[in-house]
Design a protein around this motif. Structure first.
Motif, PDB file in Angstrom:
ATOM      1  N   ALA A  78      90.260 -49.002  96.229  1.00  0.00           N
ATOM      2  CA  ALA A  78      88.767 -49.079  96.721  1.00  0.00           C
ATOM      3  C   ALA A  78      87.921 -48.319  96.106  1.00  0.00           C
ATOM      4  N   SER A  79      88.271 -47.326  95.187  1.00  0.00           N
ATOM      5  CA  SER A  79      87.425 -46.219  94.752  1.00  0.00           C
ATOM      6  C   SER A  79      86.279 -46.964  93.911  1.00  0.00           C
ATOM      7  N   SER A  80      86.491 -48.214  93.357  1.00  0.00           N
ATOM      8  CA  SER A  80      85.204 -48.921  92.806  1.00  0.00           C
ATOM      9  C   SER A  80      84.356 -49.213  93.545  1.00  0.00           C
ATOM     10  N   LEU A  81      84.347 -49.216  94.943  1.00  0.00           N
ATOM     11  CA  LEU A  81      83.153 -49.347  95.923  1.00  0.00           C
ATOM     12  C   LEU A  81      82.325 -48.439  95.878  1.00  0.00           C
ATOM     13  N   VAL A  82      82.517 -47.217  95.547  1.00  0.00           N
ATOM     14  CA  VAL A  82      81.376 -46.167  95.545  1.00  0.00           C
ATOM     15  C   VAL A  82      80.462 -46.360  94.303  1.00  0.00           C
ATOM     16  N   LEU A  83      80.713 -47.253  93.196  1.00  0.00           N
ATOM     17  CA  LEU A  83      79.991 -47.300  92.075  1.00  0.00           C
ATOM     18  C   LEU A  83      78.716 -47.821  92.285  1.00  0.00           C
ATOM     19  N   GLY A  84      78.523 -48.975  93.217  1.00  0.00           N
ATOM     20  CA  GLY A  84      77.044 -49.522  93.362  1.00  0.00           C
ATOM     21  C   GLY A  84      76.336 -48.777  94.247  1.00  0.00           C
ATOM     22  N   GLU A  92      81.291 -57.029  97.645  1.00  0.00           N
ATOM     23  CA  GLU A  92      80.793 -55.760  98.504  1.00  0.00           C
ATOM     24  C   GLU A  92      80.161 -54.640  97.751  1.00  0.00           C
ATOM     25  N   ASP A  93      80.415 -54.230  96.500  1.00  0.00           N
ATOM     26  CA  ASP A  93      79.931 -53.297  95.664  1.00  0.00           C
ATOM     27  C   ASP A  93      78.381 -53.657  94.964  1.00  0.00           C
ATOM     28  N   LEU A  94      78.389 -54.956  94.759  1.00  0.00           N
ATOM     29  CA  LEU A  94      77.097 -55.609  94.281  1.00  0.00           C
ATOM     30  C   LEU A  94      76.021 -55.706  95.557  1.00  0.00           C
ATOM     31  N   ALA A 143      77.557 -45.030  85.014  1.00  0.00           N
ATOM     32  CA  ALA A 143      76.493 -45.820  85.114  1.00  0.00           C
ATOM     33  C   ALA A 143      75.262 -45.072  85.549  1.00  0.00           C
ATOM     34  N   ARG A 144      74.092 -45.418  84.770  1.00  0.00           N
ATOM     35  CA  ARG A 144      72.883 -44.624  84.867  1.00  0.00           C
ATOM     36  C   ARG A 144      71.594 -46.020  85.267  1.00  0.00           C
ATOM     37  N   ALA A 145      70.687 -45.791  86.006  1.00  0.00           N
ATOM     38  CA  ALA A 145      69.634 -46.483  86.134  1.00  0.00           C
ATOM     39  C   ALA A 145      68.439 -45.719  86.988  1.00  0.00           C
ATOM     40  N   ASP A 146      67.221 -46.037  86.388  1.00  0.00           N
ATOM     41  CA  ASP A 146      66.204 -45.363  87.180  1.00  0.00           C
ATOM     42  C   ASP A 146      66.019 -45.991  88.598  1.00  0.00           C
ATOM     43  N   ARG A 147      65.750 -47.395  88.556  1.00  0.00           N
ATOM     44  CA  ARG A 147      66.113 -48.135  89.675  1.00  0.00           C
ATOM     45  C   ARG A 147      66.807 -49.487  89.475  1.00  0.00           C
ATOM     46  N   LEU A 148      67.575 -49.906  90.134  1.00  0.00           N
ATOM     47  CA  LEU A 148      68.246 -51.097  89.782  1.00  0.00           C
ATOM     48  C   LEU A 148      67.109 -52.361  90.215  1.00  0.00           C
ATOM     49  N   LYS A 149      67.011 -53.635  89.535  1.00  0.00           N
ATOM     50  CA  LYS A 149      66.336 -54.555  89.707  1.00  0.00           C
ATOM     51  C   LYS A 149      67.132 -55.740  90.512  1.00  0.00           C
TER      52      LYS A 149
END
Length: 426
Positions: free
Chosen positions: A97-103, A171-173, A150-156
């Motif tokens: 479940a570690s990938s769940l903190v990515l989003g 869940e992540d997205l 992963a980097r982003a100023d703000r997700l769209k």
């Protein structure tokens, strides 16, 4: 290293209570990353994966308090400052479940560095669905030395159609989209109760979400989320495991504090096998209906027969008159329990993703090895009806997802004891 010693032959009689779902609790804990305010989660199971998630959040700078005593099964999480937005390999290597903190990390902080997920060796859970979705939302993602950055100023907001149904990807997205600019539309989403549970928490935190629990989810991004209190769903897989335990032992077992509507596929299959089922508002009673009868299963995404119940059902099938076919459609490597069941006397053959179980076969005690979380449960179920005393090694797999498993079973008549140090207790 802990072991279980199980002596078979006792029917399970009485009432057994179901804990909160760790597969709901883990994404809900990750969702706390999305706000500076405190998030309070109730009905948290006391299992190893929850402790791992606590360590993960704490390592990022969060304040996490797991309740004990009167506050048992409650956690307070406050991510006011996330000083180190990294999911370190040494923490997450045992937990998929570690990938769940990515989003949530990239949505909240604009940067995330996450080790590729670990956990049970039951097959691939491609993280490319997470990556493709985040890139569609404007993130730049690179991979090196076993980490995703992963980097982003703000997700769209974005319109995303999942190539295949994915629970953790949905869940992540979903979490990422709550703070994205504009509207997101996700299609071919997972419909599992764990997704609906996460959405309920996010809505309580101020997210604007429609359609959770269906194939299409719409999210209108907001600038900020706030704290909330949320109660985690009952664990449908734990409930299902105990229903099979009652059935395989010819017992009379009331599985309490569960959500019967989440168990429809399993209940239907048990009835096909000749098991008597009584369904209440928050409990399911399972009783012997005489000889068990063979029935085929095919694992599918919810609301189909859950892959997380396949191994337990296979143990039941060894005790059913006739031939059962078990088709595993979700994970390509989820028959590792088969060789251990064969060592106990089961008659099972495998061809690709299909296992053929010929019953009824008397099972005998043996020393067996647990290979993953649900395989561990299936071997305990087999041991409950085996002749003699079975020793199960590596039960730490089971501790990842079942709370006080042996104590609950012992309370309804099982002869089971633990050898070694007990997780979380002295």
């Amino acid at each position: 290293m802990d072991k279980f010693v199980v002596r078979g032959g006792n029917p399970l009689l009485g009432t057994i209570k179901v804990s909160g779902a760790k597969n709901s609790a883990l994404p809900c804990m990750a969702a706390a990353i999305l706000t500076e305010d405190e998030v309070i989660l109730e009905n948290i199971p006391q299992v190893q994966d929850i402790e791992t998630e606590r360590k993960l959040l704490t390592s990022m700078g969060a304040e996490v308090e797991l309740g004990y005593g009167r506050a048992q099964h409650r956690t307070h999480i406050k991510c006011a400052i996330l000083s180190d937005p990294v999911a370190k390999y040494e923490i997450v290597k045992t937990m998929r479940a570690s990938s769940l903190v990515l989003g949530p990390l990239i949505a909240r902080t604009g940067i995330a560095r996450v080790a590729m997920p670990g956990g049970c060796a039951i097959g691939g859970r491609p993280i490319d669905l997470h990556i493709n979705g985040l890139e569609a939302m404007g993130a730049t993602i690179t991979q090196d030395h076993g980490y995703l950055e992963a980097r982003a100023d703000r997700l769209k907001g974005a319109h995303i159609v999942f190539d295949k149904i994915t629970v953790t990807g949905t869940e992540d997205l979903l979490m990422a989209a709550t703070l994205a600019e504009g509207e997101s539309i996700f299609e071919n989403c997972a419909r599992e109760p764990e997704v609906t549970d996460l959405a309920a928490l996010l809505i309580a935190m101020g997210a604007k979400i429609e359609g959770a629990g269906t194939g299409t989810i719409r999210i209108q991004g907001v600038a900020k989320l706030h704290g909330a209190r949320h109660r985690i769903n009952p664990d449908r897989i734990e409930a299902g495991t105990f229903l099979v335990a009652g059935a395989i032992t010819g017992g009379d077992l009331n599985v309490d504090c569960c959500e019967p509507k989440h168990l429809g596929a399993l209940i239907s299959k048990l009835e096909q096998c000749g098991v008597k089922i009584d369904v209440g508002a928050d409990h399911v009673r399972v009783r012997s209906g005489g000889e068990l009868k063979a029935a085929d299963i095919t694992t599918e995404e919810y609301p189909g027969f859950p892959t997380d119940m396949q191994a337990q059902y296979m143990a039941l099938a060894t005790q059913a008159e006739g031939t059962s076919t078990v088709i595993e459609n979700i994970f390509e490597n989820r028959f590792m329990h088969v060789q251990e069941l064969i060592r106990m006397g089961a008659n099972i053959t495998i061809s690709g993703r299909t296992a053929t179980v010929r019953g009824k076969t008397p099972l005998q005690s043996a020393a067996v090895m647990c290979s993953d979380l649900r395989a561990s449960a299936s071997l305990v179920l087999a041991a409950l009806v085996a002749d003699g005393e079975t020793i199960l090694d590596r039960v730490y797999h089971l501790d990842r997802g079942y709370e006080h498993f042996e104590e609950k079973l012992r309370g309804v008549g099982a002869q089971i004891r633990r050898m070694g140090d007990v997780f979380g207790r002295k």
